[in-house]
Design an enzyme around this catalytic site. Structure first.
Site, PDB file in Angstrom:
ATOM      1  N   TYR A  11       0.831  -1.224   0.000  1.00  0.00           N
ATOM      2  CA  TYR A  11       0.000   0.000   0.000  1.00  0.00           C
ATOM      3  C   TYR A  11       0.866   1.276   0.000  1.00  0.00           C
ATOM      4  CZ  TYR A  11      -3.254   3.425   2.198  1.00  0.00           C
ATOM      5  OH  TYR A  11      -4.001   4.533   2.529  1.00  0.00           O
ATOM      6  N   ASP A  31      10.322  -6.434  -3.919  1.00  0.00           N
ATOM      7  CA  ASP A  31       9.224  -6.930  -3.084  1.00  0.00           C
ATOM      8  C   ASP A  31       9.140  -8.435  -3.257  1.00  0.00           C
ATOM      9  OD1 ASP A  31       6.344  -5.265  -2.070  1.00  0.00           O
ATOM     10  OD2 ASP A  31       6.408  -7.454  -2.117  1.00  0.00           O
ATOM     11  N   GLY A  36       2.213  -7.940  -0.802  1.00  0.00           N
ATOM     12  CA  GLY A  36       1.977  -6.953  -1.867  1.00  0.00           C
ATOM     13  C   GLY A  36       1.371  -7.611  -3.102  1.00  0.00           C
ATOM     14  N   SER A  74       3.564  -6.306   9.478  1.00  0.00           N
ATOM     15  CA  SER A  74       2.919  -5.180  10.183  1.00  0.00           C
ATOM     16  C   SER A  74       1.604  -5.517  10.881  1.00  0.00           C
ATOM     17  CB  SER A  74       2.696  -4.032   9.189  1.00  0.00           C
ATOM     18  OG  SER A  74       1.853  -4.463   8.151  1.00  0.00           O
ATOM     19  N   TYR A 138       5.403  -5.611  17.280  1.00  0.00           N
ATOM     20  CA  TYR A 138       5.551  -4.866  16.021  1.00  0.00           C
ATOM     21  C   TYR A 138       6.229  -3.516  16.289  1.00  0.00           C
ATOM     22  CZ  TYR A 138       4.104  -1.651  12.343  1.00  0.00           C
ATOM     23  OH  TYR A 138       4.104  -0.674  11.380  1.00  0.00           O
ATOM     24  N   ARG A 276      -9.946  -3.521  22.243  1.00  0.00           N
ATOM     25  CA  ARG A 276      -8.849  -4.303  21.678  1.00  0.00           C
ATOM     26  C   ARG A 276      -7.609  -4.051  22.542  1.00  0.00           C
ATOM     27  NH1 ARG A 276      -7.339  -3.144  15.455  1.00  0.00           N
ATOM     28  NH2 ARG A 276      -6.579  -1.235  16.370  1.00  0.00           N
TER      29      ARG A 276
HETATM   30  N1  UDP Z   1     -11.272  -0.160  15.287  1.00  0.00           N
HETATM   31  C1  UDP Z   1     -12.582  -0.591  15.528  1.00  0.00           C
HETATM   32  N2  UDP Z   1     -13.060  -1.618  14.767  1.00  0.00           N
HETATM   33  C2  UDP Z   1     -12.343  -2.229  13.797  1.00  0.00           C
HETATM   34  C3  UDP Z   1     -11.018  -1.785  13.552  1.00  0.00           C
HETATM   35  C4  UDP Z   1     -10.511  -0.754  14.312  1.00  0.00           C
HETATM   36  O1  UDP Z   1     -13.262  -0.068  16.401  1.00  0.00           O
HETATM   37  O2  UDP Z   1     -12.851  -3.169  13.156  1.00  0.00           O
HETATM   38  C5  UDP Z   1     -10.730   0.948  16.073  1.00  0.00           C
HETATM   39  C6  UDP Z   1      -9.458   0.614  16.838  1.00  0.00           C
HETATM   40  O3  UDP Z   1      -9.750   0.110  18.113  1.00  0.00           O
HETATM   41  C7  UDP Z   1      -8.770   1.979  16.897  1.00  0.00           C
HETATM   42  C8  UDP Z   1      -9.205   2.671  15.618  1.00  0.00           C
HETATM   43  O4  UDP Z   1     -10.359   1.965  15.156  1.00  0.00           O
HETATM   44  O5  UDP Z   1      -9.271   2.719  17.985  1.00  0.00           O
HETATM   45  C9  UDP Z   1      -8.150   2.619  14.527  1.00  0.00           C
HETATM   46  O6  UDP Z   1      -7.700   1.290  14.422  1.00  0.00           O
HETATM   47  P1  UDP Z   1      -6.759   0.799  13.235  1.00  0.00           P
HETATM   48  O7  UDP Z   1      -6.554  -0.674  13.401  1.00  0.00           O
HETATM   49  O8  UDP Z   1      -7.311   1.285  11.932  1.00  0.00           O
HETATM   50  O9  UDP Z   1      -5.407   1.595  13.477  1.00  0.00           O
HETATM   51  P2  UDP Z   1      -4.432   1.681  14.763  1.00  0.00           P
HETATM   52  O10 UDP Z   1      -4.785   2.971  15.455  1.00  0.00           O
HETATM   53  O11 UDP Z   1      -4.646   0.486  15.617  1.00  0.00           O
HETATM   54  O12 UDP Z   1      -3.072   1.728  14.145  1.00  0.00           O
END
Ligand code: UDP
Length: 323
Positions: A11, A31, A36, A74, A138, A276
């Site tokens: 990306y 790559d 990818g 990642s 990570y 999460r």
């Molecule tokens: N998030 C969510 N539902 C999803 C995926 C992400 O509520 O299915 C929330 C996640 O908890 C975070 C925000 O969206 O608060 C951004 O998450 P993402 O994984 O896009 O990026 P991160 O901030 O973890 O790098």
């Protein structure tokens, strides 16, 4: 300049490679196509398929002015369950790349670092001098690579920049986000709008934020690419510069979902879910240093624009790629 882009079929790598070609640079993409896509390598780039650790030396022997290093593993969850893949695939592989650069005298490096190096910052917006205490493997591997780069710059005069991305989103025409395992909020929400998912789960509605959902700083991938080109041009021998990249404004998960509803015209059912692990409540960048030192200015900061570009890409990709 003659530039090697590792991970240029992914990306961020494909978008930055496209920007380099469009601005007249000569680009080679390296790559292994593990995550990818061959059709994401921009026209005008030479493509070398291969394992970075095994191939970097032979490729760099051709002579390059710089490397944009995106190739990495990642997935945060996977990094906790299979840490060896991340220490090997990110740290060991990057050192092999840096050694090849040293052998062949490649002077410049721009490294794809991350806000995950900060873990759960105490202050917002996050500046580059915030304590770097990653909460997942990570982020720890990306921070270890940052440390390695600092010592290579000091010892061998490498002109290096680490760019610590906050939440990258949007697309650059036909170059956009399509991961086999998707964990990011905007693509997941758009998959609901295309019918690939029934609903989106909101990871926690009881965070200490105005609407109870997490706040993130979404940066358009084209603004991110602009910063890479500026970093490449401005790199100073013997200096390792570190810059945070974000738009400087936070949007909650609910606000993002609402924006996706208005852009797509789809109801997008959203269901509450457990928090999460490892998510900070608020993550917003201070990009003042990048603005002051690189002259970078993000210009696609409107969240509707970011989502709209991602949506155009998602729809175009659905029609060109039968599922
Ligand atoms: N998030 C969510 N539902 C999803 C995926 C992400 O509520 O299915 C929330 C996640 O908890 C975070 C925000 O969206 O608060 C951004 O998450 P993402 O994984 O896009 O990026 P991160 O901030 O973890 O790098």
């Amino acid at each position: 300049m003659r530039v090697l882009v590792t991970g240029g079929a992914g990306y961020l790598g494909s978008v930055c490679a496209a920007h380099l070609v469009e601005t007249g640079h000569e680009v080679v993409v390296l790559d292994d196509l593990s995550t990818g896509h061959l059709d994401a390598v921009p026209e005008g780039c030479r493509f070398v398929e291969g394992d970075l650790a095994e191939t970097a030396d032979a490729v760099l022997a051709e002579g390059f002015d710089g490397v944009l290093h995106f190739a990495a593993k990642s997935l945060v969850g996977e990094s906790m369950e299979r840490p060896e893949l991340y220490w090997q695939g990110n740290v060991v592989t990057s050192i092999r790349l840096f050694e090849a650069m040293r052998t062949h005298g490649t002077p410049r490096l721009v490294f794809s670092s991350t806000a995950a190096t900060y873990g759960e910052p105490e202050r917002s917006p996050v500046t580059e001098d915030a304590p770097a205490v990653p909460t997942n493997t990570y982020g720890a591997t990306k921070l270890a690579i940052d440390h390695a780069i600092t010592s290579y710059a000091r010892a061998y005069g490498l002109a290096a920049t680490s760019l610590r991305y906050f939440n990258v989103a949007g697309a650059h025409g036909r170059f956009g986000e399509r991961h086999a395992v998707e964990t990011h909020l905007i693509p997941i929400v758009l998959q609901v709008a295309t019918g690939q998912r029934e609903s989106v789960a909101i990871y926690g509605e009881d965070w200490p934020t105005p609407d109870g959902t997490c706040i993130r700083d979404y940066i358009h991938v084209d603004d991110l690419a602009d910063a890479h080109l500026l970093a490449l041009e401005n790199a100073q021998p013997g200096r390792h510069a570190i810059y945070n990249l974000g738009s400087g404004t936070g949007f909650s998960v609910r606000e993002v979902i609402e924006t996706c509803r208005s852009v797509t015209g789809h109801a997008i059912p959203a269901l509450p879910a457990a928090r999460r692990a490892g998510d900070p409540a608020v993550l917003v960048a201070s990009s003042e240093r990048a603005k002051a030192e690189l002259g970078w200015q993000p210009s696609r900061t409107d969240i509707t624009r970011i989502v709209d570009d991602a949506w155009q890409f998602t729809q175009a990709h659905l029609t060109t790629q039968p599922r």
